[in-house]
Scaffold this motif. Structure first.
Motif, mmCIF file in Angstrom:
data_model
loop_
_atom_site.group_PDB
_atom_site.id
_atom_site.type_symbol
_atom_site.label_atom_id
_atom_site.label_comp_id
_atom_site.label_asym_id
_atom_site.label_seq_id
_atom_site.Cartn_x
_atom_site.Cartn_y
_atom_site.Cartn_z
ATOM 1 N N SER A 3 0.893 -0.958 -0.028
ATOM 2 C CA SER A 3 -0.010 -0.085 -0.174
ATOM 3 C C SER A 3 0.980 1.277 -0.121
ATOM 4 O O SER A 3 1.706 1.416 0.843
ATOM 5 N N GLN A 5 1.086 5.692 -0.731
ATOM 6 C CA GLN A 5 0.267 7.067 -0.597
ATOM 7 C C GLN A 5 1.472 7.987 -0.798
ATOM 8 O O GLN A 5 2.652 7.835 -0.377
ATOM 9 N N ARG A 224 -7.588 0.638 -5.029
ATOM 10 C CA ARG A 224 -8.260 2.098 -4.276
ATOM 11 C C ARG A 224 -7.735 2.026 -2.960
ATOM 12 O O ARG A 224 -8.047 1.049 -2.012
ATOM 13 N N GLU A 225 -6.995 2.968 -2.752
ATOM 14 C CA GLU A 225 -6.472 3.092 -1.472
ATOM 15 C C GLU A 225 -7.232 4.196 -0.477
ATOM 16 O O GLU A 225 -8.027 4.725 -0.682
ATOM 17 N N LEU A 226 -7.261 3.845 0.820
ATOM 18 C CA LEU A 226 -7.913 4.626 1.984
ATOM 19 C C LEU A 226 -7.714 6.261 1.704
ATOM 20 O O LEU A 226 -8.798 6.874 2.262
ATOM 21 N N TRP A 227 -6.682 6.600 1.163
ATOM 22 C CA TRP A 227 -6.267 8.021 1.328
ATOM 23 C C TRP A 227 -7.301 8.575 -0.135
ATOM 24 O O TRP A 227 -7.356 9.852 -0.247
ATOM 25 N N GLY A 228 -7.792 7.647 -0.768
ATOM 26 C CA GLY A 228 -8.444 8.160 -1.875
ATOM 27 C C GLY A 228 -7.991 8.098 -3.362
ATOM 28 O O GLY A 228 -8.887 8.289 -4.378
ATOM 29 N N GLY A 229 -6.840 7.697 -3.603
ATOM 30 C CA GLY A 229 -6.014 7.546 -4.652
ATOM 31 C C GLY A 229 -5.874 5.755 -5.129
ATOM 32 O O GLY A 229 -6.492 5.223 -4.455
ATOM 33 N N TYR A 230 -5.367 5.812 -6.343
ATOM 34 C CA TYR A 230 -5.079 4.215 -6.913
ATOM 35 C C TYR A 230 -3.790 4.036 -6.772
ATOM 36 O O TYR A 230 -2.797 4.931 -6.965
ATOM 37 N N GLU A 263 -7.202 8.850 -13.179
ATOM 38 C CA GLU A 263 -8.201 7.973 -12.868
ATOM 39 C C GLU A 263 -8.029 6.770 -13.801
ATOM 40 O O GLU A 263 -8.205 6.906 -14.913
#
Length: 273
Positions: A3, A5, A224-230, A263
């Motif tokens: 993961s 970020q 899809r990561e918890l911070w909102g991105g990929y 995206e």
């Protein structure tokens, strides 16, 4: 599962970090005990192991085309530094040890640099195209990649991609190096040159090849990561064939994880990666 970020660092932290890592690399070059390739042969070796070329100009969204033209200048200078370098058995090829710093004094100009996922401008920008090409053709030879760094960000969406995602090598003077060791019994020669339209590279040797290679990817996917991105993921493998075309090995090469700056499930047109 890896993961990632985005990481934010201050300008001071980045500046000091570069100085520290560069100093460390200079120490390694002096004391690591490796025998680095530095000699050339003006005569081309007779047998081509792998050749490849990549276009010099790419239409990239929101990127000034002048930076693309400047990149050609930078690639032309760097290609002359690496062209016809020979790696003897037991020697290690170091991308940055051969190129040195990309200064204006040497003729380098401003080009595009990817910095923490953003397009910026810097002297010598665009040389990742050269390290990407070099890494790709090396994977099609018995040479051993001993140091390579993956791209942390996937900045542009795919369009007409002909190679697997993550089959390149990022570079930053001098701490993000690309190093290749010749663990065979025969010397290899690198041929690098720029034409009007393409950057060209090939590995040659003094004896013909008895192996061919196929590079492919597995487990390609986005998360899809918890911070909102990929984040984009895959693994790179290499099939090895003998002279008769029989598969004799299937080797794991590397795994890649990169934060996407777009995206991933939208359709993009008019862009190339």
């Amino acid at each position: 599962m890896v993961s990632l970020q985005p990481v934010k660092r201050s300008k001071a932290r980045i500046y000091i970090g570069k100085k520290v890592y560069r100093f460390k690399r200079f120490g390694e070059w002096m004391f690591d005990g490796k025998k680095y390739a530095r000699n050339r042969s003006e005569e081309k070796f007779p047998y081509v192991f792998k050749k490849h070329r990549t276009p010099l100009l790419r239409q990239l969204k929101d990127v000034d085309m002048q930076l693309q033209y400047n990149k050609i200048t930078n690639l032309s200078i760097a290609a002359k530094q690496l062209n016809k370098v020979v790696i003897q058995p037991g020697e290690t090829f170091s991308y940055w040890r051969l190129l040195g710093n990309t200064s204006r004094r040497k003729g380098y100009v401003d080009g595009m640099i990817l910095h923490y996922g953003k397009v910026t401008v810097g002297v010598g920008g665009g040389l990742c195209q050269l390290s990407n090409l070099l890494y790709w053709i090396t994977l099609h030879t018995p040479l051993t990649v001993t140091e390579r760094y993956r791209h942390s960000y996937d900045v542009f969406p795919d369009s007409n991609r002909s190679q697997p995602f993550g089959s390149g090598a990022t570079c930053a003077y001098n701490y993000l190096d690309l190093q290749i060791k010749n663990e065979t019994q025969t010397p290899f020669q690198l041929i690098i040159y720029v034409t009007d339209t393409h950057l060209n590279g090939e590995w040659r040797s003094t004896t013909p090849t008895t192996r061919t290679y196929e590079i492919y990817e597995k487990e390609h996917h986005f998360t899809r990561e918890l911070w909102g991105g990929y984040v984009r993921h895959n693994t790179i493998y290499r099939k090895v064939y003998d002279a008769e075309g029989n598969e004799i090995d299937d080797e794991f090469i590397t795994e890649n994880h990169a934060i996407t700056m777009y995206e991933p499930f939208l359709t993009y047109e008019g862009e190339t990666n």
